[in-house]
Scaffold this active site. Structure first.
Site, mmCIF file in Angstrom:
data_model
loop_
_atom_site.group_PDB
_atom_site.id
_atom_site.type_symbol
_atom_site.label_atom_id
_atom_site.label_comp_id
_atom_site.label_asym_id
_atom_site.label_seq_id
_atom_site.Cartn_x
_atom_site.Cartn_y
_atom_site.Cartn_z
ATOM 1 N N MET A 61 0.820 -1.199 0.000
ATOM 2 C CA MET A 61 0.000 0.000 0.000
ATOM 3 C C MET A 61 0.862 1.259 0.000
ATOM 4 O O MET A 61 0.537 2.254 -0.639
ATOM 5 C CB MET A 61 -0.929 0.008 1.217
ATOM 6 C CG MET A 61 -1.835 1.232 1.296
ATOM 7 S SD MET A 61 -3.073 1.118 2.615
ATOM 8 C CE MET A 61 -2.026 1.230 4.057
ATOM 9 N N LEU A 77 -5.858 6.998 -2.150
ATOM 10 C CA LEU A 77 -6.485 5.923 -1.387
ATOM 11 C C LEU A 77 -8.009 6.005 -1.466
ATOM 12 O O LEU A 77 -8.697 5.016 -1.733
ATOM 13 C CB LEU A 77 -5.995 6.009 0.064
ATOM 14 C CG LEU A 77 -6.396 4.896 1.010
ATOM 15 C CD1 LEU A 77 -5.278 4.674 2.026
ATOM 16 C CD2 LEU A 77 -7.667 5.267 1.742
ATOM 17 N N LEU A 83 -10.776 -0.550 -2.773
ATOM 18 C CA LEU A 83 -10.564 -0.414 -1.335
ATOM 19 C C LEU A 83 -11.766 0.226 -0.650
ATOM 20 O O LEU A 83 -12.242 -0.258 0.375
ATOM 21 C CB LEU A 83 -9.312 0.435 -1.094
ATOM 22 C CG LEU A 83 -8.803 0.521 0.332
ATOM 23 C CD1 LEU A 83 -8.226 -0.817 0.762
ATOM 24 C CD2 LEU A 83 -7.737 1.603 0.452
ATOM 25 N N ARG A 150 0.789 1.317 -3.945
ATOM 26 C CA ARG A 150 -0.531 1.595 -4.505
ATOM 27 C C ARG A 150 -0.922 3.064 -4.365
ATOM 28 O O ARG A 150 -1.599 3.610 -5.238
ATOM 29 C CB ARG A 150 -1.569 0.698 -3.810
ATOM 30 C CG ARG A 150 -2.969 0.723 -4.398
ATOM 31 C CD ARG A 150 -2.990 0.148 -5.787
ATOM 32 N NE ARG A 150 -4.331 0.206 -6.345
ATOM 33 C CZ ARG A 150 -4.829 1.256 -6.986
ATOM 34 N NH1 ARG A 150 -4.061 2.325 -7.151
ATOM 35 N NH2 ARG A 150 -6.044 1.259 -7.470
ATOM 36 N N TYR A 151 -0.515 3.703 -3.257
ATOM 37 C CA TYR A 151 -1.007 5.052 -2.987
ATOM 38 C C TYR A 151 0.081 6.081 -2.716
ATOM 39 O O TYR A 151 -0.218 7.241 -2.470
ATOM 40 C CB TYR A 151 -1.967 5.028 -1.780
ATOM 41 C CG TYR A 151 -3.008 3.949 -1.868
ATOM 42 C CD1 TYR A 151 -3.958 3.956 -2.893
ATOM 43 C CD2 TYR A 151 -3.037 2.903 -0.960
ATOM 44 C CE1 TYR A 151 -4.905 2.947 -2.993
ATOM 45 C CE2 TYR A 151 -3.986 1.897 -1.049
ATOM 46 C CZ TYR A 151 -4.906 1.929 -2.067
ATOM 47 O OH TYR A 151 -5.839 0.927 -2.167
ATOM 48 N N HIS A 263 -5.230 -6.033 10.595
ATOM 49 C CA HIS A 263 -6.215 -5.044 10.191
ATOM 50 C C HIS A 263 -7.550 -5.722 9.929
ATOM 51 O O HIS A 263 -7.622 -6.764 9.289
ATOM 52 C CB HIS A 263 -5.769 -4.289 8.944
ATOM 53 C CG HIS A 263 -6.443 -2.954 8.808
ATOM 54 N ND1 HIS A 263 -7.798 -2.840 8.569
ATOM 55 C CD2 HIS A 263 -5.966 -1.701 8.898
ATOM 56 C CE1 HIS A 263 -8.114 -1.564 8.507
ATOM 57 N NE2 HIS A 263 -7.027 -0.847 8.709
ATOM 58 N N ASP A 340 7.228 -1.887 9.981
ATOM 59 C CA ASP A 340 6.537 -0.842 10.735
ATOM 60 C C ASP A 340 5.905 0.172 9.800
ATOM 61 O O ASP A 340 6.451 0.490 8.736
ATOM 62 C CB ASP A 340 7.522 -0.127 11.668
ATOM 63 C CG ASP A 340 7.694 -0.839 12.988
ATOM 64 O OD1 ASP A 340 6.696 -1.370 13.510
ATOM 65 O OD2 ASP A 340 8.834 -0.885 13.496
ATOM 66 N N GLU A 343 0.198 2.058 11.493
ATOM 67 C CA GLU A 343 -0.693 1.255 12.324
ATOM 68 C C GLU A 343 0.041 0.464 13.403
ATOM 69 O O GLU A 343 -0.589 -0.041 14.334
ATOM 70 C CB GLU A 343 -1.552 0.355 11.449
ATOM 71 C CG GLU A 343 -2.559 1.193 10.672
ATOM 72 C CD GLU A 343 -3.461 0.372 9.790
ATOM 73 O OE1 GLU A 343 -3.361 -0.870 9.826
ATOM 74 O OE2 GLU A 343 -4.267 0.971 9.072
ATOM 75 N N GLU A 347 -0.914 3.563 16.010
ATOM 76 C CA GLU A 347 -2.099 2.954 16.620
ATOM 77 C C GLU A 347 -1.749 2.025 17.776
ATOM 78 O O GLU A 347 -2.311 2.147 18.863
ATOM 79 C CB GLU A 347 -2.890 2.193 15.567
ATOM 80 C CG GLU A 347 -4.154 1.553 16.127
ATOM 81 C CD GLU A 347 -5.005 0.904 15.070
ATOM 82 O OE1 GLU A 347 -6.076 0.394 15.437
ATOM 83 O OE2 GLU A 347 -4.606 0.905 13.898
#
Length: 424
Positions: A61, A77, A83, A150-151, A263, A340, A343, A347
């Protein structure tokens, strides 16, 4: 307060050692200072039909490397219908949502050092893997490392243009392997990255007059689409868990609860038949087998957003509930991430662990530059190259409830002539 990642308040299909004190060993600043992401000289494809060179493309991602890149990252995104399906107005709504979310997400990236370390780790992992592949698979050497996010930069299109510059495709042929860095497959992550790669392949290398997308001199693609129970991956996770367990007193060590965190997904995606929950569970079971089931454990899910039903139980709620019951020795294990990123660093470290407010709540180190993990990547790639298969048999099946023609055609392309009849 659970981390409400870049997608808060919007239904989505997303994926997105140590406690905070260990970040000094895995931070972006540390990685750069150690010079781990060194450039590798280009490889020129000069022998059509030979087994090498081979382009090894890590798909993920991605994440913004600086806070200035956050809005572009979020805009791409939110514009991805695989997604976050927002309907016909997605190209208009996506940038608006990104703009609204940018200030909050910029602060979160600032709190973990000013940007995501995922690019540095991805480049390092791919480069180190290719060095090993050159030794253990000389017939497909040299192996050239690429990263396709991807983003965020480097985007898939950037990677494809780099392949052209390095002598792959454009009439010169050559082999490339799309290697997903999501060990467990989901349509929202690996599926989305492959849809993007397939779209760009058709646009940039064209089709034959009869509609076939196997043009002579085009890049010949194969896919490593999942590897949830590979022994090397399992060993790397187990080693990091064992290292963290050693920080507890010996008389308490076997009573520490292991909380594997991945996730979450909306239940609408799970009920459609997405294989991700089953594959994550398979990874967890394999790791616990390696640990001889030494500790009690649970699998939980992080980053639920919005009012719709999501796969649970949630990591944040699980930690708080166990602490409330008096079980204050917990090790969080990010089981679906290969390095890493926000998230884990924000998070888990800066929200879940800090809110638990207990010295016994810790996190196992992420895989990052773990030599066992790097070797596992090379072993996965070597097995794939030796077998000569275009993808796994599992990839030929769409989700039971899938109605996407794009997904169908993408799978047919990557399956190739030999396996395309299996694509349903």
């Amino acid at each position: 307060m659970a981390f409400r990642s870049p997608f808060a308040a919007v239904p989505r299909q997303l994926w997105g050692n140590a406690t905070t004190s260990t970040l000094r060993s895995t931070s972006l600043k540390s990685l750069v200072s150690r010079g781990l992401a060194t450039a590798v000289p280009p490889v020129t494809q000069n022998s059509v039909g030979s087994k090498g060179p081979t382009a090894m493309v890590f798909m993920n991602m991605g994440g913004p490397s600086t806070t200035d890149q956050v809005e572009d990252f979020l805009s791409r995104l939110f514009s991805d219908g695989d997604l976050i399906p927002l309907g016909r107005l997605q190209s208009y709504i996506g940038p608006i949502l990104a703009r609204r979310r940018t200030p909050k997400i910029q602060k979160q990236y600032a709190d973990i050092g000013g940007g995501s370390p995922i690019r540095k780790w991805s480049e390092y992992q791919c480069e180190e893997m290719c060095k090993i592949l050159d030794k253990i698979s000389p017939e497909t050497a040299p192996h050239k490392p690429y990263v396709a996010f991807r983003y965020a930069a480097p985007l898939t299109e950037t990677m494809y243009n780099q392949l052209f510059e390095d002598g792959f495709g454009n009439g010169k042929g050559g082999r490339a392997v799309a290697f997903t860095q999501y060990p467990q497959y989901s349509c929202s992550t690996t599926g989305s990255s492959l849809n993007e790669l397939w779209k760009l392949r058709n646009r940039m290398e064209g089709k034959r007059a009869d509609g076939e997308v196997d043009q002579a001199g085009a890049i010949q693609w194969s896919v490593i689409d999942r590897w949830p129970t590979h022994p090397g991956l399992v060993e790397a996770f187990a080693q990091n868990i064992e290292a963290q367990l050693q920080t507890y007193p010996e008389d308490k060590r076997d009573k520490v609860v292991l909380l594997f965190s991945a996730h979450s997904l909306p239940m609408s995606v799970v009920n459609r038949g997405d294989p991700y929950p089953a594959e994550v569970a398979a990874t967890v079971h394999a790791v616990m087998q390696r640990l001889k089931f030494s500790n009690p454990y649970r699998l939980c899910w992080q980053s639920q957003v919005g009012p719709s039903a999501w796969l649970g139980a949630q990591t944040q709620d699980t930690v708080m509930e166990y602490v409330k019951r008096g079980q204050t020795d917990l090790v969080l294990v990010p089981i679906a991430f290969t390095s890493d990123h926000i998230e884990t660093l924000y998070e888990l470290d800066l929200e879940v662990i800090e809110e638990a407010n207990s010295p016994g709540v810790k996190r196992a180190e992420s895989l990052n530059g773990n030599p066992t993990f790097i070797q596992a990547l090379a072993d996965v790639a070597h097995d794939h190259l030796q077998k000569g298969e275009p993808c796994s048999a599992q990839m030929t099946l769409r989700c039971q409830g899938c109605r996407s023609e794009r997904c169908l055609e993408q799978k047919k392309f990557f399956a190739g002539k030999r396996l395309s009849s299996l694509v349903l």
